[in-house]
Design a protein around this motif. Structure first.
Motif, mmCIF file in Angstrom:
data_model
loop_
_atom_site.group_PDB
_atom_site.id
_atom_site.type_symbol
_atom_site.label_atom_id
_atom_site.label_comp_id
_atom_site.label_asym_id
_atom_site.label_seq_id
_atom_site.Cartn_x
_atom_site.Cartn_y
_atom_site.Cartn_z
ATOM 1 N N PRO A 136 0.819 -1.216 0.000
ATOM 2 C CA PRO A 136 0.000 0.000 0.000
ATOM 3 C C PRO A 136 0.855 1.269 0.000
ATOM 4 N N ALA A 137 0.430 2.252 -0.760
ATOM 5 C CA ALA A 137 1.178 3.513 -0.870
ATOM 6 C C ALA A 137 1.142 4.270 0.452
ATOM 7 N N GLY A 138 2.245 4.880 0.779
ATOM 8 C CA GLY A 138 2.340 5.698 1.978
ATOM 9 C C GLY A 138 2.482 4.890 3.266
ATOM 10 N N CYS A 139 2.771 3.647 3.131
ATOM 11 C CA CYS A 139 2.890 2.789 4.310
ATOM 12 C C CYS A 139 4.379 2.593 4.562
ATOM 13 N N GLY A 140 5.043 2.713 5.429
ATOM 14 C CA GLY A 140 6.499 2.614 5.545
ATOM 15 C C GLY A 140 7.059 1.243 5.225
ATOM 16 N N GLU A 141 8.186 0.960 5.814
ATOM 17 C CA GLU A 141 8.840 -0.315 5.551
ATOM 18 C C GLU A 141 8.194 -1.461 6.328
ATOM 19 N N GLY A 142 7.338 -1.161 7.260
ATOM 20 C CA GLY A 142 6.719 -2.202 8.078
ATOM 21 C C GLY A 142 5.533 -2.873 7.424
ATOM 22 N N CYS A 143 5.159 -2.434 6.250
ATOM 23 C CA CYS A 143 3.977 -3.002 5.607
ATOM 24 C C CYS A 143 4.353 -4.113 4.633
ATOM 25 N N ASP A 144 3.463 -5.047 4.501
ATOM 26 C CA ASP A 144 3.624 -6.144 3.556
ATOM 27 C C ASP A 144 2.446 -6.133 2.589
#
Length: 122
Positions: A48-56
């Motif tokens: 997802p856009a705008g989600c940092g490095e913690g997103c999968d």
């Protein structure tokens, strides 16, 4: 010397070959694995856009879910299915390979339904 006539089989008719129900059971397991692969192919691999490095992505979350939850559950169901197949072929009265294989694969089908119910939503 006279030839004796063959004695009738007292135990009943011979049991059917246990390989056919095993192949039916293995086919059900193949259907489960293939349907999970099709489901993974339908998920998005985009983060997802705008989600940092913690997103999968949805696909990577379902891959992790499959690795840590679905695979051990399916392995346990396989062990139960093998025991059920053994019991059904040695002690069961059913002669249909399709029915015996499907009954033996029933734990996997139940586990797949439970895993699908608790799977994280995509």
């Amino acid at each position: 010397m006279t030839l004796s006539t063959p004695k009738p089989d007292v135990a009943g008719p011979p049991r059917p070959d246990p390989r056919a129900p095993f192949l039916v059971m293995a086919g059900w397991y193949g259907v489960l694995v293939a349907s999970y692969g099709v489901y993974l192919g339908s998920l998005s691999g985009d983060v997802p856009a705008g989600c940092g490095e913690g997103c999968d992505s949805d696909r990577s979350r379902m891959l992790l879910f499959g690795l840590y939850t679905a695979t051990p559950a399916l392995f346990l169901a396989l062990l139960i299915s093998l025991v059920a197949l053994w019991l059904l072929t040695t002690r069961g009265r059913t002669r249909s390979a399709l029915l015996v294989g499907t009954l033996a694969a029933a734990p996997a089908l139940v586990v797949a339904g439970i895993v699908a119910a608790i799977a994280p939503p995509s």
